[in-house]
Design a protein around this motif. Structure first.
Motif, PDB file in Angstrom:
ATOM      1  N   ARG A  70       0.850  -1.210   0.000  1.00 14.60           N
ATOM      2  CA  ARG A  70       0.000   0.000   0.000  1.00 14.60           C
ATOM      3  C   ARG A  70       0.878   1.251   0.000  1.00 14.60           C
ATOM      4  NH1 ARG A  70      -3.423   2.866   4.257  1.00 14.60           N
ATOM      5  NH2 ARG A  70      -4.815   4.120   2.963  1.00 14.60           N
ATOM      6  N   VAL A  71       1.958   1.211   0.783  1.00 13.60           N
ATOM      7  CA  VAL A  71       2.906   2.332   0.782  1.00 13.60           C
ATOM      8  C   VAL A  71       3.474   2.541  -0.618  1.00 13.60           C
ATOM      9  CG1 VAL A  71       5.168   3.109   1.598  1.00 13.60           C
ATOM     10  CG2 VAL A  71       3.543   2.110   3.216  1.00 13.60           C
ATOM     11  N   GLU A  72       3.846   1.447  -1.280  1.00  9.86           N
ATOM     12  CA  GLU A  72       4.415   1.532  -2.627  1.00  9.86           C
ATOM     13  C   GLU A  72       3.478   2.251  -3.593  1.00  9.86           C
ATOM     14  OE1 GLU A  72       5.975  -1.548  -6.075  1.00  9.86           O
ATOM     15  OE2 GLU A  72       6.100  -2.165  -3.975  1.00  9.86           O
ATOM     16  N   ASP A  78       2.462   9.799  -5.543  1.00  9.86           N
ATOM     17  CA  ASP A  78       3.020  11.011  -4.933  1.00  9.86           C
ATOM     18  C   ASP A  78       2.262  11.457  -3.688  1.00  9.86           C
ATOM     19  OD1 ASP A  78       4.953  11.060  -6.881  1.00  9.86           O
ATOM     20  OD2 ASP A  78       3.932  12.541  -8.133  1.00  9.86           O
ATOM     21  N   LYS A  79       1.639  10.517  -3.000  1.00 11.53           N
ATOM     22  CA  LYS A  79       0.955  10.830  -1.734  1.00 11.53           C
ATOM     23  C   LYS A  79       1.941  10.546  -0.595  1.00 11.53           C
ATOM     24  CE  LYS A  79      -3.599   9.726  -3.673  1.00 11.53           C
ATOM     25  NZ  LYS A  79      -4.756   8.802  -3.663  1.00 11.53           N
ATOM     26  N   LYS A  82       0.866  10.602   3.400  1.00 14.63           N
ATOM     27  CA  LYS A  82       0.156   9.383   3.805  1.00 14.63           C
ATOM     28  C   LYS A  82       1.114   8.198   3.871  1.00 14.63           C
ATOM     29  CE  LYS A  82      -4.587  10.254   2.218  1.00 14.63           C
ATOM     30  NZ  LYS A  82      -5.679   9.777   1.327  1.00 14.63           N
ATOM     31  N   ALA A  83       1.999   8.109   2.901  1.00 16.25           N
ATOM     32  CA  ALA A  83       2.961   7.003   2.862  1.00 16.25           C
ATOM     33  C   ALA A  83       3.880   7.054   4.073  1.00 16.25           C
ATOM     34  CB  ALA A  83       3.771   7.060   1.572  1.00 16.25           C
ATOM     35  N   GLU A  84       4.374   8.251   4.399  1.00 12.79           N
ATOM     36  CA  GLU A  84       5.295   8.379   5.532  1.00 12.79           C
ATOM     37  C   GLU A  84       4.613   8.085   6.859  1.00 12.79           C
ATOM     38  OE1 GLU A  84       8.707  11.505   4.099  1.00 12.79           O
ATOM     39  OE2 GLU A  84       6.698  12.322   4.404  1.00 12.79           O
ATOM     40  N   LYS A 110      12.185  10.774  -4.849  1.00 13.41           N
ATOM     41  CA  LYS A 110      11.161  11.471  -5.645  1.00 13.41           C
ATOM     42  C   LYS A 110      11.047  12.937  -5.267  1.00 13.41           C
ATOM     43  CE  LYS A 110       7.641   9.302  -7.399  1.00 13.41           C
ATOM     44  NZ  LYS A 110       6.384   8.575  -7.645  1.00 13.41           N
ATOM     45  N   LYS A 111      11.528  13.264  -4.057  1.00 12.38           N
ATOM     46  CA  LYS A 111      11.570  14.664  -3.630  1.00 12.38           C
ATOM     47  C   LYS A 111      12.898  15.320  -4.015  1.00 12.38           C
ATOM     48  CE  LYS A 111       8.565  14.325   0.474  1.00 12.38           C
ATOM     49  NZ  LYS A 111       8.545  14.419   1.962  1.00 12.38           N
TER      50      LYS A 111
END
Length: 466
Positions: A70-72, A78-79, A82-84, A110-111
């Protein structure tokens, strides 16, 4: 007889999709859901992957692997916040799961925070069993940071894990190339070939390294071994052709290029190389035939149009050359090389207004070569527009403040424009930069050299140099 993993996955996917169609609820193991999700994500079916994650977590709410998937997906979309947040929760549960650090690295990358990504990956490496994927990800992060030495070491580790990982092998050689360490690449590839003597990829890369060092005989031998390892390896034939071209063996080069066409569909690059070989051999009709095939195969290949244009220019067929360069401009009017070539042809035809316009387009599109400024100024000089020619040279000096030829030409134009003080200043600046180029001024403006003050200055420079 047990089903293999692919058959199991296919069976699970069919069962899952049947469930979605019928609204029935089927139970799957967490591992089955992982296989289903990986299948959908790898095939770009993100919506189905997300659906599988949702149902999987409903059936297995405590599955760490499903939550990581789900994190992937969240990172892919690019959310990041929520991922962190989810990663924070997972790290409280299992602080030694390397995938958590890998996903954090993915977010940082990605950042565009590549150093932070590297730090996370190094942490992941500490708690994993020297993971191949982590070394590969590290290599890519180092490439983003232009740290080619570190990237090279990471990709070398990947090749140590799997000597058939040609993607990493290519990246190792790329790093050597960028560092201009061709000898290092040759040493590495020869070591690799000691244990992998039939690897056509390594022989091919070795040949390119020898070629870069001008060691043509060694390059040919390497490409021959690549062909022995795989006689349908188009890249080896093509590179061998280029080496033979450099050695002046044009007929043999043509044979190799023709082999690439016989193995697979013809390419514009092969046609172009064959055309150039025939041109060197003086086979003008064949050269023209292959140049025309080049642009027919790929109308956007600028080298093809330029080859046709140069072919006709060489034969003084400037009207034909103009026709083909204009065809190229109609296809890609944003290509400065086309406009520069058009400007030169217009100049040869004495059409200075069009040449002026073409040079302006050339510069506007980002071509700031010294020759461009010089030729544009010469065009305007031929039109008698000294003011504009002066402005072009002033611009050129901003890009090339140490090029005396710009100053000599500018001094002459100021003099022709009756701006005597500016002319004196520029001729002195030109002499200060390079007195040996004084002949450029004398050959271009012989009529001005008889002016009293200038004649005295030129005489003094010549005496000083003897």
């Amino acid at each position: 007889m047990a089903l293999d993993s692919n058959e199991n996955t296919d069976k699970s996917i069919s069962k899952f999709e049947s469930m979605l169609k019928t609204d029935d609820v089927y139970f799957f193991d967490a591992e089955d859901f992982e296989d289903i999700i990986h299948y959908y994500l790898n095939n770009g079916k993100i919506a189905l992957g997300k659906k599988a994650i949702q149902i999987g977590l409903e059936q297995h709410p405590n599955s760490l692997e499903l939550k990581l998937l789900r994190v992937e997906v969240l990172v892919f979309e690019d959310k990041f916040e929520k991922a962190e947040n989810l990663l924070d929760e997972l790290q409280d549960i299992d602080s030694r799961n390397d995938e958590i650090y890998i996903q954090r690295a993915n977010i940082s990358s990605k950042k565009d925070n590549h150093q932070e990504a590297v730090n996370f990956l190094l942490e992941a490496l500490e708690i994993s069993d020297d993971n191949f994927d982590i070394h590969s990800l590290l290599g890519m992060e180092y490439l983003f940071m232009d740290d080619f030495e570190s990237a090279k070491r990471s990709f070398m580790r990947c090749v140590e894990f799997d000597n058939a990982d040609y993607s990493s092998l290519y990246n190792v050689v790329y790093c050597f190339e960028f560092l201009e360490d061709y000898q290092g690449a040759i040493h590495y590839l020869n070591d690799y070939l000691e244990s992998n003597p039939y690897c056509e990829v390594a022989w091919h890369q070795l040949g390119k390294m020898y070629q870069a060092k001008g060691m043509y005989q060694e390059a040919l031998t390497s490409f021959d071994f690549a062909i022995i390892s795989d006689d349908s390896f188009i890249g080896a034939y093509f590179e061998k052709g280029k080496v033979l071209e450099n050695m002046g063996k044009y007929n043999e080069a043509i044979e190799n290029y023709e082999t690439t066409i016989s193995i697979d569909d013809p390419t514009s690059h092969a046609y172009l190389r064959i055309g150039r070989c025939h041109e060197k051999l003086g086979n003008d009709d064949l050269a023209k035939y292959y140049f025309y095939n080049t642009v027919h195969e790929d109308p956007l290949l600028d080298k093809g149009w330029l080859a046709i244009t140069d072919f006709h220019s060489r034969l003084k067929n400037f009207e034909k050359a103009l026709y083909y360069i204009n065809k190229a401009i109609n296809i890609d009017g944003e290509n400065p090389l086309y406009w520069k070539k058009a400007a030169k042809i217009y100049f040869q035809l004495g059409n200075f207004d069009e040449a002026d316009f073409a040079y302006k387009q050339t510069v506007d599109l980002g071509n700031y070569e010294l020759k461009t400024w010089m030729n544009w100024a010469e065009t305007l000089k031929n039109m008698g527009d000294f003011n504009s020619s002066i402005q072009v040279l002033v611009q050129g000096i901003e890009f090339y403040p140490e090029e005396s030829q710009l100053y000599y030409k500018l001094a002459g134009l100021y003099l022709k424009n009756k701006e005597f003080e500016k002319s004196k200043t520029k001729i002195k600046e030109a002499i200060d930069i390079n007195p040996d180029n004084l002949h450029l001024f004398e050959s271009e403006f012989p009529e001005l050299c008889e002016i009293k003050w200038l004649k005295s200055l030129l005489t003094g420079v010549k005496k000083a140099s003897t």
